[in-house]
Design an enzyme around this catalytic site. Structure first.
Site, PDB file in Angstrom:
ATOM      1  N   SER A  12      47.505 -14.265 -68.924  1.00 17.30           N
ATOM      2  CA  SER A  12      47.644 -15.501 -69.694  1.00 17.30           C
ATOM      3  C   SER A  12      49.093 -15.903 -69.931  1.00 17.30           C
ATOM      4  O   SER A  12      49.357 -17.017 -70.385  1.00 17.30           O
ATOM      5  CB  SER A  12      46.967 -15.328 -71.051  1.00 17.30           C
ATOM      6  OG  SER A  12      47.638 -14.313 -71.798  1.00 17.30           O
ATOM      7  N   GLY A  13      50.011 -14.992 -69.643  1.00 18.07           N
ATOM      8  CA  GLY A  13      51.408 -15.207 -70.004  1.00 18.07           C
ATOM      9  C   GLY A  13      51.793 -14.477 -71.273  1.00 18.07           C
ATOM     10  O   GLY A  13      52.967 -14.400 -71.617  1.00 18.07           O
ATOM     11  N   GLY A  14      50.810 -13.920 -71.962  1.00 19.50           N
ATOM     12  CA  GLY A  14      51.063 -13.184 -73.193  1.00 19.50           C
ATOM     13  C   GLY A  14      51.335 -11.715 -72.937  1.00 19.50           C
ATOM     14  O   GLY A  14      51.106 -11.196 -71.832  1.00 19.50           O
ATOM     15  N   VAL A  15      51.777 -11.024 -73.976  1.00 17.52           N
ATOM     16  CA  VAL A  15      52.165  -9.624 -73.828  1.00 17.52           C
ATOM     17  C   VAL A  15      50.963  -8.723 -73.582  1.00 17.52           C
ATOM     18  O   VAL A  15      51.071  -7.712 -72.866  1.00 17.52           O
ATOM     19  CB  VAL A  15      52.952  -9.153 -75.077  1.00 17.52           C
ATOM     20  CG1 VAL A  15      52.063  -9.143 -76.317  1.00 17.52           C
ATOM     21  CG2 VAL A  15      53.569  -7.788 -74.843  1.00 17.52           C
ATOM     22  N   ASP A  16      49.801  -9.053 -74.122  1.00 20.44           N
ATOM     23  CA  ASP A  16      48.640  -8.180 -73.982  1.00 20.44           C
ATOM     24  C   ASP A  16      48.213  -8.036 -72.520  1.00 20.44           C
ATOM     25  O   ASP A  16      48.036  -6.924 -72.020  1.00 20.44           O
ATOM     26  CB  ASP A  16      47.478  -8.704 -74.825  1.00 20.44           C
ATOM     27  CG  ASP A  16      47.762  -8.650 -76.313  1.00 20.44           C
ATOM     28  OD1 ASP A  16      48.504  -7.747 -76.738  1.00 20.44           O
ATOM     29  OD2 ASP A  16      47.262  -9.517 -77.047  1.00 20.44           O
ATOM     30  N   SER A  17      48.030  -9.150 -71.830  1.00 19.18           N
ATOM     31  CA  SER A  17      47.613  -9.059 -70.430  1.00 19.18           C
ATOM     32  C   SER A  17      48.712  -8.469 -69.565  1.00 19.18           C
ATOM     33  O   SER A  17      48.433  -7.810 -68.556  1.00 19.18           O
ATOM     34  CB  SER A  17      47.177 -10.434 -69.908  1.00 19.18           C
ATOM     35  OG  SER A  17      48.221 -11.387 -69.992  1.00 19.18           O
TER      36      SER A  17
ATOM     37  N   ILE B 129      43.774 -18.479 -65.154  1.00 18.88           N
ATOM     38  CA  ILE B 129      42.763 -19.540 -65.230  1.00 18.88           C
ATOM     39  C   ILE B 129      43.363 -20.729 -65.958  1.00 18.88           C
ATOM     40  O   ILE B 129      43.752 -20.638 -67.129  1.00 18.88           O
ATOM     41  CB  ILE B 129      41.498 -19.064 -65.977  1.00 18.88           C
ATOM     42  CG1 ILE B 129      40.866 -17.875 -65.260  1.00 18.88           C
ATOM     43  CG2 ILE B 129      40.490 -20.204 -66.086  1.00 18.88           C
ATOM     44  CD1 ILE B 129      39.655 -17.301 -65.989  1.00 18.88           C
TER      45      ILE B 129
ATOM     46  N   LEU C 279      42.944 -10.793 -65.351  1.00 18.12           N
ATOM     47  CA  LEU C 279      43.164 -12.125 -65.910  1.00 18.12           C
ATOM     48  C   LEU C 279      44.414 -12.085 -66.772  1.00 18.12           C
ATOM     49  O   LEU C 279      44.468 -11.341 -67.761  1.00 18.12           O
ATOM     50  CB  LEU C 279      41.959 -12.566 -66.741  1.00 18.12           C
ATOM     51  CG  LEU C 279      40.650 -12.758 -65.980  1.00 18.12           C
ATOM     52  CD1 LEU C 279      39.549 -13.267 -66.910  1.00 18.12           C
ATOM     53  CD2 LEU C 279      40.831 -13.718 -64.820  1.00 18.12           C
TER      54      LEU C 279
ATOM     55  N   CYS D 101      33.906 -19.841 -74.418  1.00 20.70           N
ATOM     56  CA  CYS D 101      34.854 -19.764 -73.312  1.00 20.70           C
ATOM     57  C   CYS D 101      34.742 -18.414 -72.610  1.00 20.70           C
ATOM     58  O   CYS D 101      34.738 -18.338 -71.378  1.00 20.70           O
ATOM     59  CB  CYS D 101      36.277 -19.992 -73.809  1.00 20.70           C
ATOM     60  SG  CYS D 101      37.521 -19.974 -72.500  1.00 20.70           S
TER      61      CYS D 101
ATOM     62  N   CYS E  23      44.487 -22.816 -77.693  1.00 17.90           N
ATOM     63  CA  CYS E  23      45.680 -23.138 -76.911  1.00 17.90           C
ATOM     64  C   CYS E  23      45.478 -24.255 -75.893  1.00 17.90           C
ATOM     65  O   CYS E  23      46.447 -24.842 -75.440  1.00 17.90           O
ATOM     66  CB  CYS E  23      46.191 -21.892 -76.200  1.00 17.90           C
ATOM     67  SG  CYS E  23      47.180 -20.848 -77.296  1.00 17.90           S
TER      68      CYS E  23
END
Length: 356
Positions: A8-13, A32, A6, A96, A191
């Protein structure tokens, strides 16, 4: 291993993708979509999906965008609005994870893979009794409190590759790997709202209802508010009162009254007994064979733990958590997250309720 990741566009994923790819796993990325954001604001859909596509392209991986927008509104936001309208404090992020990411997604797409991986800061431990949700190496970023409504089946299918990495190491790895979002700011708040803040969101759905702000100790009216649903127990900011600090210490829902107390050290902010209901135990019921248990716990997303005794409450259909320290802002509707005394294993969570 075939893994659904999954993103998200963030650095973690993105770092999760980098790590798992270099370990040789067969990856399929999923984004998602739960919002109808029009591309404005810090959490815009267009920027998120652009980053996800760049990560997929960098590693030559397939990416699928799936929509769970309707499910999010039917289950998570309906729960949040009903909770707020009842004068309680909801936890939409927890719901969520439970219902959307590791509920509907798993049932429809994740089930076709060996595991589902995310960028959550948490760990998973296994023994002959089952799977355990364990805290992350980075105590500031630890997100076990957002995952404490998961069940054993959900946890058994998950991977949290960042659990043993501090955030600083994640950022450094992203830079070394030349990830396009290595310096992207972490998202803050909820968000799905895009450029709309939480208070405006509540106002859009519940409106305003003018009521009195009363000083608890004197019974004197010192101001007005726009509706009890905008406030939670322990809140200090956004009250619009001078000469503070002021804290919300009580709400009268039928009469739409907010009670406040002045000063950082007012004892009305604090309590030591927390009544709980609807416990969700992730691996086992820690009170199955005993009436009380030494635990650590949190009631909000902070690095620090409280300690106390969790006990069965024979006179009521609930549990009682007796804290060793004063606890600020005990808000019914939120969750108490229960851990082992060494702060290592998250046993589960239970809903904070009013004493009846």
């Amino acid at each position: 291993m075939r893994i659904a990741v999954l993103v998200s566009g963030g650095v973690d994923s993105a770092v999760v993708v980098h790590k798992l790819y270099n370990e040789g796993h067969d990856l399929h990325l999923f984004y998602i979509r739960i919002s109808n954001d029009n591309g404005e604001g810090e959490c815009s859909y267009e920027e998120d999906i652009e980053m996800c596509n760049l990560i997929a392209s960098k590693y030559g991986l397939p990416i699928t965008e799936v929509s769970l927008h309707q499910e999010y509104w039917d289950y998570v936001m309906d729960y949040a609005l009903k909770t707020v309208k009842a004068g309680l404090t909801p936890h939409p992020d927890m719901m969520c994870n439970k219902i959307i990411k590791f509920g509907f997604f798993e049932e429809r797409w994740g089930k076709d893979f060996d595991k589902t991986a995310t960028g959550h800061y948490a760990s998973i431990k296994v023994d002959d009794k089952g799977y355990y949700l364990a805290t992350a190496k980075d105590p500031v970023k630890d997100q076990t409190d957002f995952l404490a409504q998961l069940n054993q089946k959900q946890l058994s299918h998950l991977l949290f590759p960042l659990g043993d990495m501090p955030k600083s190491e994640v950022r450094e790895l992203a830079k070394l790997a030349k990830l396009p979002n290595a310096n992207r700011k972490d998202s803050q708040g909820i968000c799905f709202l895009g450029k709309i803040n939480y208070k405006d969101f509540v106002r859009r759905h519940l409106g305003d209802m003018t009521g009195d702000v009363i000083e608890f100790e004197t019974g004197k009216k010192i101001g007005s508010h726009a509706g009890y649903w905008f406030y939670t127990i322990g809140q200090r900011k956004g009250l619009g009162l001078g000469g503070g600090p002021w804290f919300v210490v009580k709400k009268n829902i039928p009469e739409n009254i907010i009670y406040v107390s002045k000063g950082y050290d007012t004892p009305l902010q604090y309590g030591r007994e927390i009544f709980l209901t609807e416990p969700n135990w992730i691996t086992y019921d820690p009170l199955k064979d005993q009436n009380n248990l030494k635990v650590s716990f949190k009631i909000r997303h902070v690095p620090e733990f409280h300690t106390g005794i969790l006990e069965k409450n024979d006179s009521k259909d609930c549990l009682k958590l007796i804290s060793d320290q004063d606890v600020q802002g005990i808000a019914p509707g939120q969750y108490a997250i229960i851990y082992t005394p060494d702060n290592n294993i998250c046993l589960g969570s239970a809903l904070i309720t009013l004493e009846s």
